[in-house]
Scaffold this motif. Structure first.
Motif, PDB file in Angstrom:
ATOM      1  N   UNK A   1      -0.527   4.532   5.427  1.00  0.00           N
ATOM      2  CA  UNK A   1      -1.520   5.074   4.502  1.00  0.00           C
ATOM      3  C   UNK A   1      -2.876   4.428   4.793  1.00  0.00           C
ATOM      4  N   UNK A   2      -3.932   5.240   4.900  1.00  0.00           N
ATOM      5  CA  UNK A   2      -5.279   4.702   5.130  1.00  0.00           C
ATOM      6  C   UNK A   2      -5.854   4.161   3.824  1.00  0.00           C
ATOM      7  N   UNK A   3      -6.640   3.087   3.935  1.00  0.00           N
ATOM      8  CA  UNK A   3      -7.225   2.471   2.746  1.00  0.00           C
ATOM      9  C   UNK A   3      -8.716   2.216   2.969  1.00  0.00           C
TER      10      UNK A   3
ATOM     11  N   UNK B   1      -4.422   8.923   1.943  1.00  0.00           N
ATOM     12  CA  UNK B   1      -5.254   7.719   1.854  1.00  0.00           C
ATOM     13  C   UNK B   1      -5.423   7.272   0.411  1.00  0.00           C
ATOM     14  N   UNK B   2      -5.834   6.015   0.257  1.00  0.00           N
ATOM     15  CA  UNK B   2      -6.272   5.486  -1.031  1.00  0.00           C
ATOM     16  C   UNK B   2      -7.727   5.048  -0.870  1.00  0.00           C
TER      17      UNK B   2
ATOM     18  N   UNK C   1      -3.825  12.211  -1.471  1.00  0.00           N
ATOM     19  CA  UNK C   1      -4.619  10.977  -1.545  1.00  0.00           C
ATOM     20  C   UNK C   1      -4.902  10.559  -2.984  1.00  0.00           C
ATOM     21  N   UNK C   2      -5.311   9.305  -3.128  1.00  0.00           N
ATOM     22  CA  UNK C   2      -5.725   8.751  -4.419  1.00  0.00           C
ATOM     23  C   UNK C   2      -7.190   8.355  -4.311  1.00  0.00           C
ATOM     24  N   UNK C   3      -8.043   8.976  -5.111  1.00  0.00           N
ATOM     25  CA  UNK C   3      -9.467   8.633  -5.139  1.00  0.00           C
ATOM     26  C   UNK C   3      -9.687   7.854  -6.435  1.00  0.00           C
ATOM     27  N   UNK C   4      -9.971   6.566  -6.330  1.00  0.00           N
ATOM     28  CA  UNK C   4     -10.082   5.729  -7.521  1.00  0.00           C
ATOM     29  C   UNK C   4     -11.437   5.893  -8.223  1.00  0.00           C
ATOM     30  N   UNK C   5     -11.545   5.310  -9.395  1.00  0.00           N
ATOM     31  CA  UNK C   5     -12.693   5.537 -10.281  1.00  0.00           C
ATOM     32  C   UNK C   5     -14.026   5.233  -9.600  1.00  0.00           C
ATOM     33  N   UNK C   6     -14.973   6.130  -9.818  1.00  0.00           N
ATOM     34  CA  UNK C   6     -16.332   5.930  -9.330  1.00  0.00           C
ATOM     35  C   UNK C   6     -16.517   6.157  -7.846  1.00  0.00           C
TER      36      UNK C   6
ATOM     37  N   UNK D   1       0.833  -1.202   0.000  1.00  0.00           N
ATOM     38  CA  UNK D   1       0.000   0.000   0.000  1.00  0.00           C
ATOM     39  C   UNK D   1       0.867   1.251   0.000  1.00  0.00           C
ATOM     40  N   UNK D   2       1.914   1.243   0.819  1.00  0.00           N
ATOM     41  CA  UNK D   2       2.792   2.401   0.919  1.00  0.00           C
ATOM     42  C   UNK D   2       3.480   2.699  -0.423  1.00  0.00           C
ATOM     43  N   UNK D   3       4.005   1.649  -1.092  1.00  0.00           N
ATOM     44  CA  UNK D   3       4.712   1.878  -2.355  1.00  0.00           C
ATOM     45  C   UNK D   3       3.741   2.288  -3.471  1.00  0.00           C
ATOM     46  N   UNK D   4       2.502   1.745  -3.443  1.00  0.00           N
ATOM     47  CA  UNK D   4       1.510   2.145  -4.437  1.00  0.00           C
ATOM     48  C   UNK D   4       1.128   3.611  -4.254  1.00  0.00           C
ATOM     49  N   UNK D   5       0.917   4.005  -3.007  1.00  0.00           N
ATOM     50  CA  UNK D   5       0.584   5.407  -2.720  1.00  0.00           C
ATOM     51  C   UNK D   5       1.750   6.313  -3.112  1.00  0.00           C
TER      52      UNK D   5
END
Length: 380
Positions: A364-366, A344-345, A327-332, A248-252
């Motif tokens: 990172x919060x998920x 956060x993701x 943060x990353x807000x994914x699709x939809x 999660x950390x590396x993706x963020x």
């Protein structure tokens, strides 16, 4: 017709370290950068390197990944002399063909590779973020008359114990391979990218499988065996951007780096396009109350809140009074009124309700895909 190179992308891993983000989706299908999925980078590298025949090996939760790949048309892999083939486990007279490791996945798909009849097989991972010209690696493979070439990258010495490490001589010939050594001798990490001479690898795998059936993994079994038997194994040194987004950390972190227009990936390079299957969406809309700084906002988004140094993916919504930072807000996904999202993701189609708080601190919060936190009263 005989092919010079066939690319085989290993995309069957579970990616358990990504937790909620891979509960119902294969790791290579995890969204990245607002409009892409992780596997887009490997597929685009193939096309940009003039490799037009690609097999994608899937296994864990393949539905979204298979839908994304389709017939390969998004990458131009649907022509007369090009193709993308999805390879999944299957049943046969001699039992089920589940994949028990990276090398085993190639062994189980030997019939497909034989049909393509390549001189070289390029083995790739479908879960890394990078741009790389595989043609240059192949040229070096030929020049050195190698049996196997392994792409390597220098990593910080204090992180080397997390990787497979190649120890080489002054000519880059690999003399020893150590899988995640406690005390690494150098920092040349394997990137999980290999070029094999297919005829020899094929014979090697058939022989070893009949002998003991233990050649399941390239890193643990095949590469050490090649080295120990005196095969010409060389390291190909890569110096560009490469990110293993396995946590999660590396993706963020990779997403945060992606925001920077000076990022080493340089996705605006017209000579090295990163291609994806596009989701049809209307243009983005920012209301008079929206405030957006240092962020990527994709098509179909509705933003009336505050967004700072974040990625807002296709068709996501940020409602009035909401604060989204780092943060990353994914699709939809939807962030409700006056909600706070920090470091956060937020997964695809998730909901962060009105006044809810999702805040990452040391970690990172998920929020998982389709997960709902609190209540969102605005149904627009």
């Amino acid at each position: 017709m005989k092919k010079e190179v066939l690319a085989m992308i290993l995309a069957g891993g579970k990616g358990s370290r990504l937790g909620k983000l891979t509960q119902n989706i294969a790791k290579p299908a995890v969204p990245f950068g607002g409009r892409y999925r992780i596997i887009d980078f490997t597929l685009s590298n193939c096309i940009n390197s003039n490799i037009s025949n690609v097999g994608v090996v899937t296994q864990y939760e393949p539905l979204v990944l298979n839908s994304h790949l389709g017939n390969g048309d998004s990458w131009g892999l649907d022509g007369i002399n090009s193709d993308l083939t999805v390879l999944q486990p299957f049943s046969a007279n001699d039992g089920s063909k589940w994949f028990e490791g990276t090398a085993h996945a190639i062994f189980q798909n030997m019939d497909y590779i034989d049909r393509m009849d390549p001189e070289y097989v390029l083995i790739l991972s479908g879960d890394h973020i990078y741009t790389m010209d595989y043609e240059k690696m192949l040229e070096e493979h030929k020049e050195k008359k190698a049996s196997l070439t392994v792409s390597v990258i220098e990593v910080p010495m204090d992180e080397a114990s997390r990787f497979g490490i190649m120890n080489t001589d002054k000519n880059n010939r690999v003399i020893e391979f150590e899988e995640k050594p406690e005390n690494p001798k150098n920092n040349l990490a394997s990137m999980g990218i290999y070029i094999f001479n297919w005829a020899y690898l094929r014979e090697f795998m058939l022989t070893t499988h009949q002998k003991d059936g233990e050649m399941l993994d390239f890193g643990k079994h095949v590469i050490p065996s090649y080295i120990n038997s005196g095969e010409r194994v060389y390291a190909y040194r890569f110096a560009g951007y490469w990110k293993d987004v396995g946590t999660v950390e590396s993706l963020w972190q990779a997403n945060m780096e992606f925001i920077d227009p000076e990022n080493e990936l340089n996705i605006r390079d017209r000579n090295w396009r990163i291609t994806t299957r596009h989701r049809v969406s209307p243009p983005q809309f920012l209301t008079e109350t929206a405030q957006v700084d240092e962020s990527l906002v994709s098509s179909g988004c509705y933003v009336s809140g505050n967004v700072n140094h974040s990625i807002i993916s296709t068709d996501a919504q940020i409602r009035e009074g909401a604060q989204v930072t780092d943060s990353v807000i994914m699709s939809g996904a939807r962030v409700g009124k006056n909600a706070i999202v920090y470091r956060a993701i937020i997964g695809e189609n998730a909901v962060v309700g009105d006044n809810a708080v999702v805040e990452g601190k040391e970690e990172v919060a998920v929020v998982g895909n389709s997960e709902v936190i609190g209540v969102c009263n605005d149904e627009d």
